[in-house]
Design an enzyme around this catalytic site. Structure first.
Site, PDB file in Angstrom:
ATOM      1  N   THR A  51     -36.252  -0.590 -15.999  1.00  0.00           N
ATOM      2  CA  THR A  51     -36.110   0.016 -14.669  1.00  0.00           C
ATOM      3  C   THR A  51     -37.316   0.845 -14.276  1.00  0.00           C
ATOM      4  O   THR A  51     -37.710   0.883 -13.109  1.00  0.00           O
ATOM      5  CB  THR A  51     -34.836   0.884 -14.628  1.00  0.00           C
ATOM      6  OG1 THR A  51     -33.697   0.048 -14.873  1.00  0.00           O
ATOM      7  CG2 THR A  51     -34.669   1.554 -13.281  1.00  0.00           C
ATOM      8  N   SER A  87     -34.666  -5.276 -20.364  1.00  0.00           N
ATOM      9  CA  SER A  87     -34.425  -5.052 -21.790  1.00  0.00           C
ATOM     10  C   SER A  87     -33.283  -5.904 -22.333  1.00  0.00           C
ATOM     11  O   SER A  87     -33.191  -6.126 -23.547  1.00  0.00           O
ATOM     12  CB  SER A  87     -34.150  -3.570 -22.069  1.00  0.00           C
ATOM     13  OG  SER A  87     -32.887  -3.174 -21.590  1.00  0.00           O
ATOM     14  N   THR A 121     -33.251   0.767 -20.480  1.00  0.00           N
ATOM     15  CA  THR A 121     -32.268   1.580 -21.197  1.00  0.00           C
ATOM     16  C   THR A 121     -31.204   0.764 -21.917  1.00  0.00           C
ATOM     17  O   THR A 121     -30.646   1.210 -22.913  1.00  0.00           O
ATOM     18  CB  THR A 121     -31.565   2.556 -20.240  1.00  0.00           C
ATOM     19  OG1 THR A 121     -30.908   1.816 -19.197  1.00  0.00           O
ATOM     20  CG2 THR A 121     -32.564   3.530 -19.622  1.00  0.00           C
ATOM     21  N   ASP A 122     -30.914  -0.455 -21.433  1.00  0.00           N
ATOM     22  CA  ASP A 122     -29.773  -1.189 -21.974  1.00  0.00           C
ATOM     23  C   ASP A 122     -29.888  -1.450 -23.467  1.00  0.00           C
ATOM     24  O   ASP A 122     -28.896  -1.358 -24.194  1.00  0.00           O
ATOM     25  CB  ASP A 122     -29.589  -2.518 -21.231  1.00  0.00           C
ATOM     26  CG  ASP A 122     -28.975  -2.330 -19.857  1.00  0.00           C
ATOM     27  OD1 ASP A 122     -28.462  -1.223 -19.583  1.00  0.00           O
ATOM     28  OD2 ASP A 122     -29.010  -3.277 -19.056  1.00  0.00           O
ATOM     29  N   THR A 151     -27.501   6.168 -28.966  1.00  0.00           N
ATOM     30  CA  THR A 151     -26.751   5.112 -28.312  1.00  0.00           C
ATOM     31  C   THR A 151     -26.682   5.401 -26.823  1.00  0.00           C
ATOM     32  O   THR A 151     -26.710   6.571 -26.417  1.00  0.00           O
ATOM     33  CB  THR A 151     -25.332   4.983 -28.910  1.00  0.00           C
ATOM     34  OG1 THR A 151     -24.696   3.810 -28.407  1.00  0.00           O
ATOM     35  CG2 THR A 151     -24.474   6.194 -28.580  1.00  0.00           C
ATOM     36  N   ARG A 193     -16.462  -4.080 -35.855  1.00  0.00           N
ATOM     37  CA  ARG A 193     -16.283  -2.831 -35.103  1.00  0.00           C
ATOM     38  C   ARG A 193     -14.787  -2.525 -35.092  1.00  0.00           C
ATOM     39  O   ARG A 193     -14.021  -3.075 -34.310  1.00  0.00           O
ATOM     40  CB  ARG A 193     -16.821  -2.957 -33.684  1.00  0.00           C
ATOM     41  CG  ARG A 193     -18.324  -3.159 -33.613  1.00  0.00           C
ATOM     42  CD  ARG A 193     -18.813  -3.119 -32.167  1.00  0.00           C
ATOM     43  NE  ARG A 193     -18.650  -1.796 -31.574  1.00  0.00           N
ATOM     44  CZ  ARG A 193     -18.033  -1.561 -30.423  1.00  0.00           C
ATOM     45  NH1 ARG A 193     -17.498  -2.547 -29.733  1.00  0.00           N
ATOM     46  NH2 ARG A 193     -17.943  -0.339 -29.958  1.00  0.00           N
ATOM     47  N   GLN A 202     -15.540   1.823 -33.576  1.00  0.00           N
ATOM     48  CA  GLN A 202     -15.698   1.756 -32.133  1.00  0.00           C
ATOM     49  C   GLN A 202     -15.836   3.153 -31.526  1.00  0.00           C
ATOM     50  O   GLN A 202     -16.307   3.290 -30.393  1.00  0.00           O
ATOM     51  CB  GLN A 202     -14.498   1.040 -31.506  1.00  0.00           C
ATOM     52  CG  GLN A 202     -14.381  -0.415 -31.889  1.00  0.00           C
ATOM     53  CD  GLN A 202     -13.155  -1.085 -31.310  1.00  0.00           C
ATOM     54  OE1 GLN A 202     -12.687  -0.719 -30.235  1.00  0.00           O
ATOM     55  NE2 GLN A 202     -12.633  -2.077 -32.010  1.00  0.00           N
TER      56      GLN A 202
END
Length: 332
Positions: free
Chosen positions: A12, A56, A87-88, A157, A233, A267
């Site tokens: 971005t 990304s 950022t993703d 994260t 997860r 998770q």
């Protein structure tokens, strides 16, 4: 004045607002950069490299290797490195580089923005100025600079899509807080001596997110012969269904028979997997699973990708996965 290398990868921060959305604009990003932030030259002697221009979400291990090779190639010429990144998947790239660049003695700082630099309300200016200043300091690891904080890359994260405070480090304190002054909170190094570029990653990993009523029959077609690791997860501290037709224990047995590493992460963002706490976790241990401790999914995935590329022995991979290599987990 310190020399800093600014590596552009897209995202971005390199976009321009056009019509209803935003698009990558590799032709004009450097002009916008110096037009919007002319005072960057007061912080450091800056050199820019447009390494690649990608959203990304399109990045993968081949791009991580390009980043590692770029840093290795220019390592002696610069005192620090700033990587502009979407950022993703920024936390994945930062985690991957933390494992791939060993004996790092200089800061490698990822940053980006939630809005394009050309937007009047963009957070790009603040993040970039902070990242470049951090790159002139004494950090010796890979970090993510966002919204007035520096986080360890492999502890980070993405936690928000719409807030400027996009990243967090749930289980590890920030490396620095950025206010009127930058307050260094954590200064660690991982290894000494010459930089080693070990950036190599295997794609023989599958991530399984458990959910209520997950049908294990859907996993029967998973080609375990083409996999070497599975990340589960799980709920809470490492729980998943172990009763009735939805039990995942037969799947764990298939993985065990196939020599596939099974690692369990949570998770939940905060705290740690403890497979000894509940019946399901203890069953997972009995069926060959190992704990991901308090690692993020991004760290656990890229760490396994790294280990699979460097070790052929399952026992070694499981041993190193459960050890802290570059500060990615809290050892008990």
């Amino acid at each position: 004045m310190k020399k800093i290398l600014l590596i552009q990868t897209g995202g971005t921060i390199a976009m321009n607002a056009k019509g209803a959305g935003v698009e990558l604009d590799p032709e004009s990003w450097s002009k916008v950069l110096y037009k919007e932030i002319p005072e960057l030259s007061e912080i450091a002697e800056l050199t820019t490299i447009p390494l690649f221009f990608e959203d990304s979400s399109d990045l993968n291990a081949s791009h991580w290797k390009k980043l590692a090779n770029c840093i290795q190639e220019h390592y002696e010429q610069y005192q620090g490195f700033v990587i502009l990144h979407g950022t993703d998947t920024m936390a994945y790239s930062a985690s991957a580089l933390s494992f791939g660049l060993r004996n790092l003695a200089k800061p490698v700082i990822f940053t980006g923005s939630q809005l394009p630099m050309s937007s009047i309300r963009s957070d790009a200016r603040r993040n970039l100025v902070n990242a470049i200043e951090l790159a002139t300091m004494n950090f010796q690891e890979v970090g993510i600079c966002f919204n007035d904080a520096l986080y360890r890359g492999n502890r980070s994260t993405k936690m928000s899509i719409g807030d400027f405070d996009a990243f967090g480090s749930p289980n590890f304190s920030p490396l620095a807080d950025i206010g009127i002054k930058i307050k260094e909170k954590v200064l660690e190094s991982f290894g000494a001596g010459e930089l080693k570029n070990l950036a190599d990653y295997s794609d023989e990993v599958f991530v399984l997110t458990v959910h209520p009523n997950l049908n294990p029959a859907l996993l029967e077609s998973l080609p375990l012969e083409r996999l070497r690791a599975v990340i589960i997860r799980a709920f809470g501290s490492g729980n998943f269904c172990i009763k009735g037709p939805n039990s995942l224990l037969p799947f764990l047995d298939r993985c065990l028979d196939a020599g596939v590493v099974v690692a369990v992460v949570s998770q939940a963002d905060y705290d740690s997997v403890d497979l000894s706490q509940y019946t399901a976790g203890r069953a997972a241990l009995d069926h060959g699973a190992i704990s991901g401790n308090d690692m993020t999914l991004e760290a656990a995935l890229t760490k396994l990708m790294f280990l699979l590329a460097h070790y052929g022995n399952k026992t070694e991979i499981e041993k190193y996965f459960q050890q802290s290599l570059v500060g990615e987990l809290t050892e008990k």
